[in-house]
Write an enzyme that holds these catalytic residues in place. Structure first.
Site, PDB file in Angstrom:
ATOM      1  N   GLU A 125       0.848  -1.206   0.000  1.00 40.14           N
ATOM      2  CA  GLU A 125       0.000   0.000   0.000  1.00 40.14           C
ATOM      3  C   GLU A 125       0.872   1.241   0.000  1.00 40.14           C
ATOM      4  O   GLU A 125       2.039   1.175   0.406  1.00 40.14           O
ATOM      5  CB  GLU A 125      -0.891  -0.003   1.253  1.00 40.14           C
ATOM      6  N   LYS A 127       2.808   4.543   1.003  1.00 41.02           N
ATOM      7  CA  LYS A 127       3.277   5.134   2.247  1.00 41.02           C
ATOM      8  C   LYS A 127       2.943   6.622   2.187  1.00 41.02           C
ATOM      9  O   LYS A 127       3.495   7.360   1.376  1.00 41.02           O
ATOM     10  CB  LYS A 127       4.787   4.933   2.398  1.00 41.02           C
ATOM     11  N   ASP A 129       2.776  10.466   3.003  1.00 40.84           N
ATOM     12  CA  ASP A 129       3.734  11.397   3.585  1.00 40.84           C
ATOM     13  C   ASP A 129       3.002  12.437   4.426  1.00 40.84           C
ATOM     14  O   ASP A 129       2.771  13.561   3.989  1.00 40.84           O
ATOM     15  CB  ASP A 129       4.541  12.062   2.456  1.00 40.84           C
ATOM     16  N   TYR A 235      -4.486   2.692   8.540  1.00 36.50           N
ATOM     17  CA  TYR A 235      -3.712   1.566   8.008  1.00 36.50           C
ATOM     18  C   TYR A 235      -3.205   0.612   9.084  1.00 36.50           C
ATOM     19  O   TYR A 235      -2.516  -0.350   8.783  1.00 36.50           O
ATOM     20  CB  TYR A 235      -2.547   2.055   7.145  1.00 36.50           C
ATOM     21  N   LYS A 323      11.119   2.711  -0.271  1.00 36.61           N
ATOM     22  CA  LYS A 323      11.087   4.146  -0.537  1.00 36.61           C
ATOM     23  C   LYS A 323      11.258   4.445  -2.036  1.00 36.61           C
ATOM     24  O   LYS A 323      11.966   3.734  -2.739  1.00 36.61           O
ATOM     25  CB  LYS A 323      12.206   4.862   0.240  1.00 36.61           C
ATOM     26  N   CYS A 428      42.312  20.548  14.133  1.00 38.08           N
ATOM     27  CA  CYS A 428      40.917  20.825  14.455  1.00 38.08           C
ATOM     28  C   CYS A 428      40.653  22.321  14.262  1.00 38.08           C
ATOM     29  O   CYS A 428      41.362  23.147  14.848  1.00 38.08           O
ATOM     30  CB  CYS A 428      40.619  20.425  15.895  1.00 38.08           C
ATOM     31  N   CYS A 431      39.797  23.825  18.073  1.00 32.93           N
ATOM     32  CA  CYS A 431      40.755  23.923  19.185  1.00 32.93           C
ATOM     33  C   CYS A 431      42.205  23.855  18.719  1.00 32.93           C
ATOM     34  O   CYS A 431      43.117  24.048  19.510  1.00 32.93           O
ATOM     35  CB  CYS A 431      40.482  22.835  20.220  1.00 32.93           C
ATOM     36  N   CYS A 446      39.411  15.078  15.767  1.00 37.59           N
ATOM     37  CA  CYS A 446      40.157  15.984  16.632  1.00 37.59           C
ATOM     38  C   CYS A 446      40.599  15.196  17.861  1.00 37.59           C
ATOM     39  O   CYS A 446      39.816  14.463  18.451  1.00 37.59           O
ATOM     40  CB  CYS A 446      39.239  17.138  17.030  1.00 37.59           C
ATOM     41  N   CYS A 452      38.527  20.415  23.685  1.00 39.64           N
ATOM     42  CA  CYS A 452      37.996  21.001  22.446  1.00 39.64           C
ATOM     43  C   CYS A 452      36.585  21.507  22.707  1.00 39.64           C
ATOM     44  O   CYS A 452      35.689  20.738  23.062  1.00 39.64           O
ATOM     45  CB  CYS A 452      37.988  19.959  21.328  1.00 39.64           C
TER      46      CYS A 452
HETATM   47  S1  IVH Z   1       2.457   1.029   9.095  1.00 40.52           S
HETATM   48  C1  IVH Z   1       4.033  -0.787  13.028  1.00 40.52           C
HETATM   49  N1  IVH Z   1       1.518   1.970   6.845  1.00 40.52           N
HETATM   50  O1  IVH Z   1       5.418   5.821   7.990  1.00 40.52           O
HETATM   51  C2  IVH Z   1       4.043  -0.076  11.728  1.00 40.52           C
HETATM   52  N2  IVH Z   1       2.912   3.382   8.160  1.00 40.52           N
HETATM   53  O2  IVH Z   1       8.254   5.462   8.397  1.00 40.52           O
HETATM   54  C3  IVH Z   1       3.088   1.033  11.653  1.00 40.52           C
HETATM   55  N3  IVH Z   1       3.203   5.626   7.229  1.00 40.52           N
HETATM   56  O3  IVH Z   1       5.319   6.006  11.498  1.00 40.52           O
HETATM   57  C4  IVH Z   1       3.210   1.827  10.441  1.00 40.52           C
HETATM   58  N4  IVH Z   1       1.949   5.338   5.454  1.00 40.52           N
HETATM   59  O4  IVH Z   1       3.609   7.402  10.154  1.00 40.52           O
HETATM   60  C5  IVH Z   1       2.283   2.213   7.924  1.00 40.52           C
HETATM   61  N5  IVH Z   1       0.593   2.715   4.871  1.00 40.52           N
HETATM   62  C6  IVH Z   1       1.337   2.941   5.930  1.00 40.52           C
HETATM   63  C7  IVH Z   1       1.947   4.178   6.136  1.00 40.52           C
HETATM   64  C8  IVH Z   1       2.742   4.364   7.270  1.00 40.52           C
HETATM   65  C9  IVH Z   1       2.702   6.196   6.128  1.00 40.52           C
HETATM   66  C10 IVH Z   1       4.115   6.293   8.165  1.00 40.52           C
HETATM   67  C11 IVH Z   1       3.803   6.115   9.629  1.00 40.52           C
HETATM   68  C12 IVH Z   1       5.040   5.505  10.219  1.00 40.52           C
HETATM   69  C13 IVH Z   1       6.079   5.933   9.228  1.00 40.52           C
HETATM   70  C14 IVH Z   1       7.288   5.035   9.284  1.00 40.52           C
END
Ligand code: IVH
Length: 750
Positions: A125, A127, A129, A235, A323, A428, A431, A446, A452
């Site tokens: 799914e 991620k 932002d 999620y 990512k 350095c 210092c 250093c 320092c």
């Molecule tokens: S699962 C235990 N699913 O990404 C795991 N996180 O880099 C719980 N995030 O802190 C997270 N989309 O804020 C999950 N589809 C998604 C997400 C997601 C964004 C964020 C979330 C997490 C961060 C980690």
């Protein structure tokens, strides 16, 4: 306020000073307003300070501070909200950056579970932002909304969350207790409209939708949040009174049925190749989704397997974020500066002509170390086709996620004729001590230690940081000012705790300083006194010992249980540490000699002989074994700890600090109510029903310590078929021994 020079007349140096002053004044005003509920200046004065700050930044964009008040658009300071302890910690995710990482993720999970690679199903799914939020419902009614904070404690933003239309206030048919977790975000359309309104009102626009969402959710005034269009994707979940489903995809479906917005691009995939294919599908739609995403999250679908897999210290084993590649931009490298860090590392920083990379203005980037500048990688190999980086060069900058921007490439066709190769300093810059590179270390350091100023100040900043002593009102800026102030003279952590007494005896009172008043000084004394009681893992982390990060500090705290035990052990093990150092030297000599003689170096032989020559006593050997037996502790950490405690300056500073503390709180045993809590267990032989890794994780989850070797400290040996010398030794020592079935029966109800 003193008469102000008009912005147009400021010289660069004055402008920098003025920005520092404004930043301090505004921080102070924020504190008075939000924390003490006692503003000392009018709103109009506050706005005027902010405007002046923005004008100076406009005229001198390169002087913009990292803590610039204009980046804190309307944001309230943290302490304006109540704190919420998360019943179930809010975790982050490990990262994958390419297809191999994804295959490896599947491989390591399969290995952990003891199934063949490619046999597991995963959800994939987007991620999102934004920023994560946890919503607590009891009997179907929304009672509390909390941000992630440090994962254990977040901020109570319930009133603000109630203004978000995609967050249901009530649920029908939900478990009695249900914590729904997900991401708060702002769509591109709403972001553009909000920024247009900001500009029209003379306010600074937000840099990107994520900042806008964060600034809006963390408003102390919910009516402002209400005027900012935020949305929420569910999620995940936290505390639960009854399971939502048996699978991740089933649970997400259920959340959808309960009325939450769930992401329509969530897909169930049958192994890595389908996951990667879905990643490509999502990536192709990225630009037209209408909201920011920065990757794809994969989660093991079967929730019982998620449970077996469990967690590392801050991330689940059963999920990973794949990512998207970093965003890139070209700009001019104006200068290379050297920063000196807490452990003396000289870090080159590129000062750049400001450029926008992925929605954020970047004016600094890391250059890693001197080899990187010269066009060489960690192993001496050529990077960037061997091109070096020079002041004046036209460079490519990239940003991946939240990390510090980096310089990726150089355009030689645009190199100025007079550009000269960069000469990395061997002294350095702070210092003047020699800065040396140890064999095999990419970093020049250093050698000034605590003399320092840069190292001392960085150590103090680290000491007060959030995961360390976290003293309210005493941040990086304040300790820096206290260090430089000859009267206050805070040169090492212990000085923070003697400050009140010294201040009382001195005429140059802190309360007379700019930005401080009677009330805030009193508050500071209280905050400092509160931290005379400190958790062991925070103390260990706060010392800033090289290689001892947050996770290692926790491992050490759990392993030793007290500072005295740790210190005694490290001191007893010192002769072994010295033997390892001697062995390192012997290896180095052997390498040179062998190279000259044109033969292969006999490293392991030489190493062994060097260690044997040191003839360390048995107790030192035992202490060393116990030290490196700790979870996550290897020879590197052990040596670093040993060196730090054997250094009279450092150990003196630690003793003086500990004298100022009243209680060092030992770590909580993870579980005390299981049949193996507090016991030391060794696994040996082949396990047939679980894997070694899973058995270890399970035992640790039940509060046991898992060790690799049998000793008189072992409480239980779990021996599978093929167990050898460990079983014999355990029998000799009269240690209880179980087979795998016996072990599983023992923990069956735990
Ligand atoms: S699962 C235990 N699913 O990404 C795991 N996180 O880099 C719980 N995030 O802190 C997270 N989309 O804020 C999950 N589809 C998604 C997400 C997601 C964004 C964020 C979330 C997490 C961060 C980690």
């Amino acid at each position: 306020m003193t008469a102000e020079i008009s912005v147009g007349d400021l010289a660069e140096k004055e402008a920098a000073q003025e920005l520092a002053r404004l930043s301090a004044l505004l921080a102070r005003a924020n504190q008075d307003y939000h924390r003490a509920d006692a503003p000392k200046i009018s709103d109009a004065e506050y706005d005027a300070l902010k405007r002046r700050n923005a004008e100076i930044e406009d005229r001198f964009p390169t002087l913009k501070r990292d803590d610039s008040p204009s980046e804190q658009v309307g944001a309230a300071p943290t302490s304006g909200f109540g704190k919420v302890s998360h019943v179930v910690r809010m975790l982050s995710l490990g990262n994958a950056f390419n297809d191999e990482d994804v295959t490896e993720f599947d491989g390591s999970i399969s290995k952990f579970l003891g199934v063949g690679a490619g046999k597991l199903a995963y959800t994939a799914e987007p991620k999102i932002d934004g920023l994560s939020l946890s919503l607590r419902y009891e009997n179907g009614i929304l009672l509390q909304a909390a941000t992630r904070g440090d994962g254990a404690t977040g901020e109570n933003v319930t009133a603000n969350a109630r203004t978000i239309s995609t967050i249901p206030q009530t649920l029908l048919g939900a478990p009695e207790i249900l914590e729904v977790r997900g991401e708060v975000y702002m769509s591109h359309a709403d972001f553009d409209a909000l920024n247009a309104r900001q500009i029209e009102a003379g306010d600074k626009p937000f840099a990107n939708p994520r900042n806008a969402a964060a600034g809006s959710l963390r408003q102390l005034d919910p009516t402002i949040t209400k005027s900012r269009p935020l949305e929420f994707f569910a999620y995940a979940w936290g505390d639960l009174s009854a399971p939502l489903a048996e699978t991740q995809s089933g649970a997400i479906e259920r959340l959808g049925e309960l009325g939450f917005q769930v992401n329509p691009l969530t897909k169930l995939c049958d192994g890595p190749s389908e996951m990667i294919a879905h990643y490509k599908t999502i990536e192709a739609q990225r630009a037209t989704l209408g909201y920011d995403i920065d990757g794809v999250v994969y989660k093991v679908n079967d929730l019982s397997l998620q449970e077996r897999l469990g967690f590392r210290s801050t991330t689940p084993r059963w999920a990973i974020a794949h990512k998207f590649p970093a965003e890139l931009a070209w700009t001019r490298l104006e200068a290379i500066d050297i920063q000196v860090g807490r452990t003396g590392a000289l870090s080159p920083v590129a000062r750049l002509a400001p450029v926008t990379v992925g929605g954020v203005v970047v004016s600094n980037a890391t250059l890693h170390n001197e080899d990187y500048i010269a066009g060489r990688g960690n192993k001496g190999e050529e990077i960037r086709g061997g091109k070096d980086i020079r002041e004046g060069d036209w460079v490519q900058v990239y940003r991946a996620g939240d990390v510090i921007p980096k310089v990726a490439d150089v355009d030689l066709s645009k190199r100025p004729d007079d550009a000269t190769p960069y000469v990395f300093p061997t002294k350095c810059p702070v210092c003047g001590s020699d800065a040396v590179r140890e064999d095999g270390d990419a970093v020049r350091r250093c050698t000034g230690g605590l003399i320092c100023a840069a190292q001392a100040v960085e150590k103090l900043k680290h000491f007060v940081s959030r995961a360390a002593f976290d003293i309210e009102g005493l941040g990086a800026k304040q300790v820096e000012a206290f260090y430089e102030d000859d009267q206050l003279s805070v040169k090492e952590p212990a000085d923070i705790f003697t400050l009140q007494q010294r201040d009382a005896a001195s005429l140059a009172k802190l309360s007379n300083r700019d930005g401080w008043g009677d009330a805030s000084v009193k508050k500071l004394w209280r905050a400092i006194d509160n931290k005379r009681e400190i958790e062991l893992h925070r103390l260990i982390f706060a010392l800033g010992i090289r290689h001892v990060g947050e996770v290692t500090a926790q491992d050490l705290a759990r392993h030793f249980g007290s500072w005295d035990a740790l210190q005694r052990n490290v001191e007893t093990a010192r002769p072994v540490a010295l033997a390892h150092r001697a062995a390192d030297d012997a290896e180095r000599v052997e390498r040179d000699v062998a190279a000259q003689a044109g033969r292969k170096p006999r490293l392991s032989e030489v190493r062994k002989a060097a260690i044997e020559r040191c003839e360390v006593a048995l107790d030192a050997d035992a202490a060393w074994s116990f030290l490196i037996d700790a979870d996550g502790i290897g020879a590197t950490v052990a040596l670093s700890l040993s060196d730090a405690l054997a250094n009279p300056d450092e150990s003196g500073a630690i003793t003086r600090l500990i004298d100022q503390l009243t209680t060092i709180i030992p770590p909580k045993a993870q579980r005390t109510d299981s049949p193996v809590a507090g016991k030391t267990i060794v696994f040996t032989g082949t396990l047939e029903r679980t894997t070694r890794a899973e058995a270890k994780a399970r035992a640790e989850g039940l509060g046991a310590k898992v060790s690799g070797s049998v000793s008189s400290k072992t409480d239980l040996l779990v021996a599978g078929p093929g167990a050898g010398s460990k079983a014999t030794k355990a029998a000799e020592l009269g240690i209880e021994t179980l087979d795998e079935d016996g072990w599983l029966a023992l923990i069956a109800d735990a």
